[in-house]
Design a protein around this motif. Structure first.
Motif, PDB file in Angstrom:
ATOM      1  N   GLY A 419       0.810  -1.214   0.000  1.00 34.93           N
ATOM      2  CA  GLY A 419       0.000   0.000   0.000  1.00 34.93           C
ATOM      3  C   GLY A 419       0.840   1.260   0.000  1.00 34.93           C
ATOM      4  O   GLY A 419       0.519   2.234  -0.689  1.00 34.93           O
ATOM      5  N   LEU A 420       1.936   1.258   0.767  1.00 38.43           N
ATOM      6  CA  LEU A 420       2.822   2.424   0.791  1.00 38.43           C
ATOM      7  C   LEU A 420       3.484   2.634  -0.564  1.00 38.43           C
ATOM      8  O   LEU A 420       3.683   3.772  -1.006  1.00 38.43           O
ATOM      9  CB  LEU A 420       3.887   2.241   1.874  1.00 38.43           C
ATOM     10  CG  LEU A 420       3.410   2.272   3.332  1.00 38.43           C
ATOM     11  CD1 LEU A 420       4.561   1.933   4.273  1.00 38.43           C
ATOM     12  CD2 LEU A 420       2.851   3.641   3.673  1.00 38.43           C
ATOM     13  N   ILE A 421       3.849   1.538  -1.229  1.00 39.71           N
ATOM     14  CA  ILE A 421       4.489   1.648  -2.549  1.00 39.71           C
ATOM     15  C   ILE A 421       3.492   2.170  -3.580  1.00 39.71           C
ATOM     16  O   ILE A 421       3.808   3.063  -4.381  1.00 39.71           O
ATOM     17  CB  ILE A 421       5.057   0.285  -2.975  1.00 39.71           C
ATOM     18  CG1 ILE A 421       6.203  -0.125  -2.047  1.00 39.71           C
ATOM     19  CG2 ILE A 421       5.548   0.331  -4.421  1.00 39.71           C
ATOM     20  CD1 ILE A 421       6.707  -1.547  -2.257  1.00 39.71           C
ATOM     21  N   GLU A 422       2.284   1.630  -3.577  1.00 37.74           N
ATOM     22  CA  GLU A 422       1.271   2.043  -4.552  1.00 37.74           C
ATOM     23  C   GLU A 422       0.841   3.490  -4.351  1.00 37.74           C
ATOM     24  O   GLU A 422       0.503   4.184  -5.315  1.00 37.74           O
ATOM     25  CB  GLU A 422       0.065   1.113  -4.468  1.00 37.74           C
ATOM     26  CG  GLU A 422       0.350  -0.303  -4.963  1.00 37.74           C
ATOM     27  CD  GLU A 422      -0.861  -1.211  -4.819  1.00 37.74           C
ATOM     28  OE1 GLU A 422      -1.790  -0.834  -4.066  1.00 37.74           O
ATOM     29  OE2 GLU A 422      -0.878  -2.291  -5.446  1.00 37.74           O
ATOM     30  N   SER A 423       0.841   3.954  -3.114  1.00 37.14           N
ATOM     31  CA  SER A 423       0.434   5.339  -2.848  1.00 37.14           C
ATOM     32  C   SER A 423       1.537   6.344  -3.144  1.00 37.14           C
ATOM     33  O   SER A 423       1.298   7.549  -3.100  1.00 37.14           O
ATOM     34  CB  SER A 423       0.002   5.480  -1.389  1.00 37.14           C
ATOM     35  OG  SER A 423       1.090   5.224  -0.507  1.00 37.14           O
ATOM     36  N   GLY A 424       2.746   5.854  -3.430  1.00 42.10           N
ATOM     37  CA  GLY A 424       3.852   6.743  -3.741  1.00 42.10           C
ATOM     38  C   GLY A 424       4.629   7.228  -2.532  1.00 42.10           C
ATOM     39  O   GLY A 424       5.575   8.002  -2.678  1.00 42.10           O
ATOM     40  N   LEU A 425       4.241   6.794  -1.330  1.00 40.00           N
ATOM     41  CA  LEU A 425       4.965   7.208  -0.133  1.00 40.00           C
ATOM     42  C   LEU A 425       6.307   6.513  -0.002  1.00 40.00           C
ATOM     43  O   LEU A 425       7.223   7.029   0.635  1.00 40.00           O
ATOM     44  CB  LEU A 425       4.114   6.926   1.117  1.00 40.00           C
ATOM     45  CG  LEU A 425       2.813   7.715   1.240  1.00 40.00           C
ATOM     46  CD1 LEU A 425       1.998   7.223   2.429  1.00 40.00           C
ATOM     47  CD2 LEU A 425       3.114   9.207   1.396  1.00 40.00           C
TER      48      LEU A 425
END
Length: 494
Positions: A419-425
């Motif tokens: 989720g962190l990778i997909e959100s760009g964080l």
């Protein structure tokens, strides 16, 4: 004491805080003593705070609803008293759920007589056209609506259905604007509008409605309060209130970055203000300790490490943090990269902050999560990304040991990282087969070659400029400097 299910079901039926997650209806006991905590507040907001505790914390439910009913009975708000008795009955506290009908009848009659008297006096003042008397009469009438919760709604009157409760008091206070003759009168009116709007917001949230408009009114009135034009010595007292109430409203709207900035700008004088124009906001709305918690959490969730060091720990807001040492310690732990200890410390006070009527309310920006849940999630995301920035490759098992997953699912850590990778964080890729998170490789060789090429270009340019200067001097084109170092008008030497 109510059981787990008995405390949850009436809360769902009543929808007192309908947008809160289900887990927040079964919070463990907080670290504070309820009686001591309740003594920090007074006014119309205290029963609403206790009502929030009674719904969300089964272990304190009976004590909280008992204190709320007792406080409501000492006031003149009959509607609030009967509502709390109904809530006690639905929480299966039958002895507390039976209202005192004799007191209700006497108080309703007294409220009606007082309302009739105030309305009669106001009509007389308007007939006499005495502006100051009209303002005071209008203010007395609005204050009566505030302490009684407004007139009871009449089902047969459409206009009154939309104007019952604290909204009647807000409208009545607004009408004093036309009769204010001094900046001090305007400031007094703005303070009452701010307080009433916040009461409206909390009441609306606990009734399952929207509070965005009430928070927007609070921010608008705080802005007007700052430019009310009062004397400097009075403005010093108004500025802390305007900053603190604006911050609470921005927090209620889910605007955490602006809320953090506003809380950080609140002068520490807020802690010692006392009553200003008849209202002590430190007891009626939020204490200085509350401001420390609100500002600390918002800053920790939204600000960079350097800003936390410079503006929070090293700025004027540190005086607030001294009132809540655990909040100061959590921020210090984050700035020193002790993320796990920081998160563990915050989790220790999760129940305390979830039982706060503002922090524990639902955030309209993120589904049914409370503001505490949203802020904790942001702090966790920041901590994970900061932790991974120091490594080129980290195993999911190692990451899970440092940041234990919130859920018990075996793939919880993997899903959170994805989720962190997909959100760009998080700038990384997930190797599911090997169970690792891999940061993008940096080409050090090409970077070094690029730096060397840029340095060579700078040197070449500097040498050419020096060569041009030598040629200018050899050609006799250099302009000599004046002996006295002064220039005449027109650009000629003197």
């Amino acid at each position: 004491m109510a059981s787990k299910n008995s405390a949850r079901s009436p809360a769902k039926r009543l929808r007192q805080d309908s947008s809160s997650p289900a887990d927040n209806f079964n919070l463990p006991a907080p670290t504070f003593d309820l009686d001591t905590w309740a003594n920090n507040y007074d006014g119309a907001l205290l029963p609403l705070r206790l009502c929030h505790v009674a719904i969300h914390c089964p272990s304190l439910s009976r004590q909280a609803i008992g204190l709320a009913i007792s406080h409501a009975k000492r006031s003149k708000n009959v509607r609030q008293y009967t509502h709390l008795c109904d809530l006690a009955g639905q929480l299966h506290f039958k002895d507390l759920g039976t209202p005192d009908n004799d007191w209700v009848s006497r108080q309703e009659e007294g409220n009606k007589r007082e309302l009739s008297r105030l309305e009669g006096e106001l009509r007389g003042y308007k007939n006499n056209l005495i502006r100051e008397s009209i303002r005071m009469g209008q203010e007395d009438l609005a204050t009566h609506h505030l302490i009684t919760g407004g007139p009871p709604p009449d089902p047969n009157t459409v206009q009154q259905l939309g104007g019952s409760g604290y909204s009647v008091a807000y409208q009545a206070f607004s009408k004093t604007r036309d009769y204010c003759t001094t900046p001090s009168h305007m400031a007094s009116m703005m303070l009452r509008l701010i307080y009433t709007a916040l009461l409206q917001a909390v009441s609306s949230m606990q009734a399952g409605g929207s509070s965005g408009g009430n928070f927007a009114n609070t921010i608008s009135n705080c802005s007007r309060l700052r430019s009310s034009g009062v004397k400097a010595e009075e403005q010093v007292k108004l500025e802390p209130i305007a900053a603190a109430m604006s911050g609470i409203s921005l927090l209620g709207q889910g605007n955490y970055p602006d809320a953090a900035t506003t809380f950080l700008s609140t002068p520490i004088a807020y802690n010692t203000l006392g009553a200003v124009h008849g209202t002590d906001f430190g007891r009626a709305v939020a204490s200085a300790n509350d401001i420390a918690i609100y500002g600390g959490l918002c800053a920790l969730a939204t600000m960079s490490r350097q800003d936390l060091i410079d503006r929070v720990l090293g700025g004027s807001f540190r005086a607030f943090l001294e009132l809540e040492p655990h909040m100061r310690k959590a921020i210090s732990l984050y700035t020193t990269a002790k993320y796990k200890t920081c998160i563990d410390l915050l989790r220790h006070y999760y129940s305390d902050w979830s039982l706060d009527v503002f922090l524990g309310a639902a955030s309209s920006s993120v589904g049914s999560s409370s503001h505490v849940d949203v802020l904790f999630a942001k702090i966790r995301e920041k901590s994970i990304t900061a932790y991974l920035s120091s490594f080129s490759e980290v195993s999911l098992a190692s990451l899970a040991s440092t940041f234990p997953p919130v859920s018990s699912s075996p793939t919880a850590m993997e899903e959170e990282a994805l989720g962190l990778i997909e959100s760009g964080l998080l700038d990384a890729r997930l190797d599911v087969v090997n169970g690792t998170i891999i940061a993008p490789r940096k080409e050090l060789r090409s970077g070094t070659h690029g730096d060397a090429a840029r340095t060579a270009e700078d040197m070449e340019r500097m040498l050419l400029l020096r060569l041009h200067k030598v040629n200018v001097v050899m050609a006799g084109l250099e302009v000599p400097k004046p002996k006295n170092g002064n220039w005449a008008e027109g650009g000629f030497y003197q």
